[in-house]
Write a protein that holds these residues in place. Structure first.
Motif, PDB file in Angstrom:
ATOM      1  N   ARG A 103       9.983   0.514 -11.876  1.00  0.00           N
ATOM      2  CA  ARG A 103       9.515   1.835 -11.449  1.00  0.00           C
ATOM      3  C   ARG A 103       7.996   1.892 -11.361  1.00  0.00           C
ATOM      4  NH1 ARG A 103      12.981   6.356 -12.439  1.00  0.00           N
ATOM      5  NH2 ARG A 103      15.098   5.713 -12.926  1.00  0.00           N
ATOM      6  N   LEU A 106       6.845   0.308  -8.178  1.00  0.00           N
ATOM      7  CA  LEU A 106       7.149   1.124  -7.005  1.00  0.00           C
ATOM      8  C   LEU A 106       6.128   2.233  -6.814  1.00  0.00           C
ATOM      9  CD1 LEU A 106      10.984   1.486  -6.857  1.00  0.00           C
ATOM     10  CD2 LEU A 106       9.457   0.767  -5.039  1.00  0.00           C
ATOM     11  N   ALA A 107       5.679   2.769  -7.940  1.00  0.00           N
ATOM     12  CA  ALA A 107       4.686   3.833  -7.866  1.00  0.00           C
ATOM     13  C   ALA A 107       3.413   3.329  -7.193  1.00  0.00           C
ATOM     14  CB  ALA A 107       4.374   4.358  -9.260  1.00  0.00           C
ATOM     15  N   GLN A 108       3.243   2.028  -7.185  1.00  0.00           N
ATOM     16  CA  GLN A 108       2.063   1.415  -6.576  1.00  0.00           C
ATOM     17  C   GLN A 108       2.268   1.078  -5.101  1.00  0.00           C
ATOM     18  OE1 GLN A 108      -0.219   2.047  -9.069  1.00  0.00           O
ATOM     19  NE2 GLN A 108      -0.973  -0.057  -8.967  1.00  0.00           N
ATOM     20  N   MET A 109       3.389   1.513  -4.553  1.00  0.00           N
ATOM     21  CA  MET A 109       3.684   1.140  -3.165  1.00  0.00           C
ATOM     22  C   MET A 109       3.822   2.372  -2.279  1.00  0.00           C
ATOM     23  SD  MET A 109       6.367  -1.966  -3.885  1.00  0.00           S
ATOM     24  CE  MET A 109       6.560  -2.335  -2.163  1.00  0.00           C
ATOM     25  N   PRO A 110       2.723   2.808  -1.705  1.00  0.00           N
ATOM     26  CA  PRO A 110       2.749   4.033  -0.906  1.00  0.00           C
ATOM     27  C   PRO A 110       3.510   3.868   0.397  1.00  0.00           C
ATOM     28  CG  PRO A 110       0.513   3.331  -1.466  1.00  0.00           C
ATOM     29  CD  PRO A 110       1.412   2.177  -1.718  1.00  0.00           C
ATOM     30  N   GLU A 111       3.780   2.634   0.804  1.00  0.00           N
ATOM     31  CA  GLU A 111       4.500   2.442   2.058  1.00  0.00           C
ATOM     32  C   GLU A 111       5.991   2.678   1.903  1.00  0.00           C
ATOM     33  OE1 GLU A 111       3.080   0.348  -0.035  1.00  0.00           O
ATOM     34  OE2 GLU A 111       3.046  -1.667   0.853  1.00  0.00           O
ATOM     35  N   VAL A 112       6.431   2.926   0.669  1.00  0.00           N
ATOM     36  CA  VAL A 112       7.849   3.209   0.431  1.00  0.00           C
ATOM     37  C   VAL A 112       8.110   4.698   0.611  1.00  0.00           C
ATOM     38  CG1 VAL A 112       9.691   3.218  -1.271  1.00  0.00           C
ATOM     39  CG2 VAL A 112       8.123   1.278  -1.139  1.00  0.00           C
ATOM     40  N   ALA A 134       7.479  -8.029  11.359  1.00  0.00           N
ATOM     41  CA  ALA A 134       6.766  -8.996  10.534  1.00  0.00           C
ATOM     42  C   ALA A 134       6.213  -8.340   9.270  1.00  0.00           C
ATOM     43  CB  ALA A 134       5.634  -9.635  11.342  1.00  0.00           C
ATOM     44  N   ALA A 135       5.788  -7.106   9.396  1.00  0.00           N
ATOM     45  CA  ALA A 135       5.240  -6.399   8.239  1.00  0.00           C
ATOM     46  C   ALA A 135       6.327  -6.168   7.191  1.00  0.00           C
ATOM     47  CB  ALA A 135       4.634  -5.068   8.677  1.00  0.00           C
ATOM     48  N   HIS A 137       8.860  -8.173   6.761  1.00  0.00           N
ATOM     49  CA  HIS A 137       9.059  -9.500   6.179  1.00  0.00           C
ATOM     50  C   HIS A 137       7.993  -9.803   5.126  1.00  0.00           C
ATOM     51  CE1 HIS A 137       8.818 -14.056   6.421  1.00  0.00           C
ATOM     52  NE2 HIS A 137      10.006 -13.805   5.927  1.00  0.00           N
ATOM     53  N   THR A 138       6.758  -9.474   5.462  1.00  0.00           N
ATOM     54  CA  THR A 138       5.662  -9.687   4.519  1.00  0.00           C
ATOM     55  C   THR A 138       5.868  -8.867   3.251  1.00  0.00           C
ATOM     56  OG1 THR A 138       4.156 -10.038   6.366  1.00  0.00           O
ATOM     57  CG2 THR A 138       3.164  -9.567   4.223  1.00  0.00           C
ATOM     58  N   GLU A 142       6.420 -11.122   0.106  1.00  0.00           N
ATOM     59  CA  GLU A 142       5.177 -11.306  -0.646  1.00  0.00           C
ATOM     60  C   GLU A 142       4.931 -10.226  -1.683  1.00  0.00           C
ATOM     61  OE1 GLU A 142       1.821 -12.182   1.777  1.00  0.00           O
ATOM     62  OE2 GLU A 142       2.891 -13.662   2.992  1.00  0.00           O
ATOM     63  N   ARG A 143       5.442  -9.029  -1.440  1.00  0.00           N
ATOM     64  CA  ARG A 143       5.186  -7.959  -2.409  1.00  0.00           C
ATOM     65  C   ARG A 143       6.382  -7.783  -3.340  1.00  0.00           C
ATOM     66  NH1 ARG A 143       2.512  -4.544  -3.456  1.00  0.00           N
ATOM     67  NH2 ARG A 143       2.556  -2.649  -2.234  1.00  0.00           N
TER      68      ARG A 143
ATOM     69  N   VAL B 162      14.026   7.726  -7.455  1.00  0.00           N
ATOM     70  CA  VAL B 162      12.755   7.338  -8.054  1.00  0.00           C
ATOM     71  C   VAL B 162      11.596   7.960  -7.289  1.00  0.00           C
ATOM     72  CG1 VAL B 162      11.258   5.398  -8.632  1.00  0.00           C
ATOM     73  CG2 VAL B 162      13.743   5.203  -8.901  1.00  0.00           C
ATOM     74  N   LEU B 163      11.672   7.920  -5.992  1.00  0.00           N
ATOM     75  CA  LEU B 163      10.646   8.593  -5.204  1.00  0.00           C
ATOM     76  C   LEU B 163      11.179   8.943  -3.839  1.00  0.00           C
ATOM     77  CD1 LEU B 163       9.016   6.706  -2.883  1.00  0.00           C
ATOM     78  CD2 LEU B 163       8.199   5.605  -4.938  1.00  0.00           C
ATOM     79  N   ARG B 165       9.300  10.513  -0.381  1.00  0.00           N
ATOM     80  CA  ARG B 165       8.149  11.082   0.315  1.00  0.00           C
ATOM     81  C   ARG B 165       8.620  11.656   1.635  1.00  0.00           C
ATOM     82  NH1 ARG B 165       5.585   6.069  -1.613  1.00  0.00           N
ATOM     83  NH2 ARG B 165       4.324   6.671  -3.401  1.00  0.00           N
ATOM     84  N   VAL B 168       5.743   8.418   5.491  1.00  0.00           N
ATOM     85  CA  VAL B 168       4.628   7.516   5.181  1.00  0.00           C
ATOM     86  C   VAL B 168       3.755   7.391   6.421  1.00  0.00           C
ATOM     87  CG1 VAL B 168       5.799   6.211   3.398  1.00  0.00           C
ATOM     88  CG2 VAL B 168       6.055   5.525   5.774  1.00  0.00           C
ATOM     89  N   ASP B 172      -1.333   4.842   4.424  1.00  0.00           N
ATOM     90  CA  ASP B 172      -0.826   4.698   3.063  1.00  0.00           C
ATOM     91  C   ASP B 172      -0.820   3.226   2.705  1.00  0.00           C
ATOM     92  OD1 ASP B 172      -0.291   7.413   2.685  1.00  0.00           O
ATOM     93  OD2 ASP B 172       1.631   7.232   3.692  1.00  0.00           O
ATOM     94  N   PRO B 175      -3.218   1.162  -3.747  1.00  0.00           N
ATOM     95  CA  PRO B 175      -4.526   1.532  -4.270  1.00  0.00           C
ATOM     96  C   PRO B 175      -5.650   0.536  -4.019  1.00  0.00           C
ATOM     97  CG  PRO B 175      -2.844   2.173  -5.820  1.00  0.00           C
ATOM     98  CD  PRO B 175      -2.153   1.647  -4.600  1.00  0.00           C
ATOM     99  N   PHE B 198       1.094 -16.634  12.083  1.00  0.00           N
ATOM    100  CA  PHE B 198       2.109 -15.644  11.726  1.00  0.00           C
ATOM    101  C   PHE B 198       1.486 -14.278  11.484  1.00  0.00           C
ATOM    102  CE2 PHE B 198       4.384 -13.378   8.333  1.00  0.00           C
ATOM    103  CZ  PHE B 198       5.520 -13.081   9.034  1.00  0.00           C
ATOM    104  N   ALA B 202       1.662 -10.746  13.724  1.00  0.00           N
ATOM    105  CA  ALA B 202       2.100  -9.479  13.130  1.00  0.00           C
ATOM    106  C   ALA B 202       1.077  -8.388  13.416  1.00  0.00           C
ATOM    107  CB  ALA B 202       2.275  -9.646  11.621  1.00  0.00           C
ATOM    108  N   ARG B 205       1.111  -7.267  17.061  1.00  0.00           N
ATOM    109  CA  ARG B 205       2.200  -6.357  17.379  1.00  0.00           C
ATOM    110  C   ARG B 205       1.966  -4.972  16.805  1.00  0.00           C
ATOM    111  NH1 ARG B 205       6.624  -9.596  15.160  1.00  0.00           N
ATOM    112  NH2 ARG B 205       5.390 -11.444  15.530  1.00  0.00           N
TER     113      ARG B 205
END
Lengths: 212, 212
Positions: A103, A106-112, A134-135, A137-138, A142-143, B162-163, B165, B168, B172, B175, B198, B202, B205
């Motif tokens: 949790r 997740l709070a650190q992920m504004p794109e959610v 691609a974003a 996928h990244t 990666e996150r 959990v969240l 919004r 988005v 966003d 931080p 890659f 991305a 696009r």
DNA sequence: GTTGAAATTAGTACGAA
DNA sequence: TTCGTACTAATTTCAAC
């Protein structure tokens, strides 16, 4: 359950005082129906559409806000025009006993845009909107994959959003459907007992409304 | 794709004229940020918070609405207080070539808050809110299962949100994260080529924004 | 794109039903 | 509780810069 960042059911102060809030009558629900379609309507116009006086509308409007039934007002935008044309769902399996960390991350992920804990095969579902595939996928590789609490993920893409309502209300029912009242259960009615019991129990629980 | 009842990308009339709409600049995005938190703010106050003049705020506000970037304003409510404390996701497998019927049936179900067509194992995901668990069961077994277009369903319950919004925005970001600009790609930069390509693709696009 | 002034509208505070 | 009205404050519109 089903709390948004724990700001509803037990928000107040004194433990033991469950915030039951208002009993929503038909007028309250009608107000919520109007506000769902037009959150910027003036209270005067709202009063007219609901069929009550302006003073009454102000009172109820304020009560709904103070009570927390109305959490806030917001806009609805076109994600494509905003530059985030890709929507994906990521189903996450969370490592046991790492929920708190999950949790926090997740709070650190504004794109959610949305995240819910679910029953079933996976533990959580995350909805994200991104500029391109691609974003996504990244983000996932990666996150999310770098979060220790995340054991596994499964990603699906949303091809089309058929409908998206701001919220649903108990008064929303299918066009021809009549209001299902808790019938007083007149003994001797000729209905299949098994089914009757099931439906009856469901209706009974529906009365309680809170504490789920 | 990702259209809400087909009212965005190709809404106008003339085929061939793709509705590109506005190019959203930083000010537009800031307006959308403010409106996300407070959809009832006056345009005057909005202007102040964004740091532009009143007239400019009115112009941009109107443009965003006319353009369709802002679809509407609405409220956010507490489902529990509204009497619908149970949230469930129903994953639906749709019988091929019955999509039209499936959509038509969904339009008849006001208790559905969200429905999206997805890739992956299932074909669609439906989110519903009900008063109790039994009501979900009734909906799935008696309403959904009776739709010919529905081949199979799988239901999971949402234990906690959990969240959530309203939406988005491209602005966003996490931080500490800096804005990822499409760097002009100075030849000779010492980066792993494979990865570079890659990421570059991305970003390229991401520029296009529409037609995904 | 900005500022300022007029007209309209919104929000508040009462007393009465 | 709800309604109706009068009062006050704010917002939107429109004009000129």
């Amino acid at each position: 359950m089903a709390d948004m960042s724990g700001n509803s059911t037990h928000e107040g102060g004194q433990p033991g005082r469950i915030g039951i809030g208002l009993e929503l009558d038909a007028t309250h629900l009608k107000i919520l129906e109007v506000l769902r379609e037009n959150g910027r309507i003036s209270v005067a116009a709202l009063a007219e559409r609901v069929g009550i006086s302006r003073a009454n509308a102000y009172t109820r409007f304020e009560a709904l806000r103070a009570d927390g039934t109305i959490k806030r007002f917001t806009a609805e935008i076109d994600h494509v025009r905003a530059g985030l044309g890709i929507t994906a769902l990521v189903f996450v399996t969370v490592r046991q006993q790492m929920w708190r960390q999950f949790r926090a991350q997740l709070a650190q992920m504004p794109e959610v845009e949305y995240c819910a804990i679910t029953t079933g095969q996976h533990d959580a579902m995350i909805q994200v909107r991104m500029a391109d595939v691609a974003a996504v996928h990244t983000l996932v590789t990666e996150r999310l994959a770098n979060i220790p609490a995340v054991k596994a993920t499964e990603t699906v893409f949303i091809l089309d959003e058929v409908l998206k309502r701001p919220y649903v209300l108990p008064t929303d029912r299918r066009p021809g459907q009549t209001v299902r009242r808790p019938v007083p259960d007149p003994a001797g009615a000729e209905v299949p007992l098994g089914k009757m019991r099931f439906v009856g129990a469901a209706e009974g629980r529906a009365q309680l409304q809170q504490d789920v």
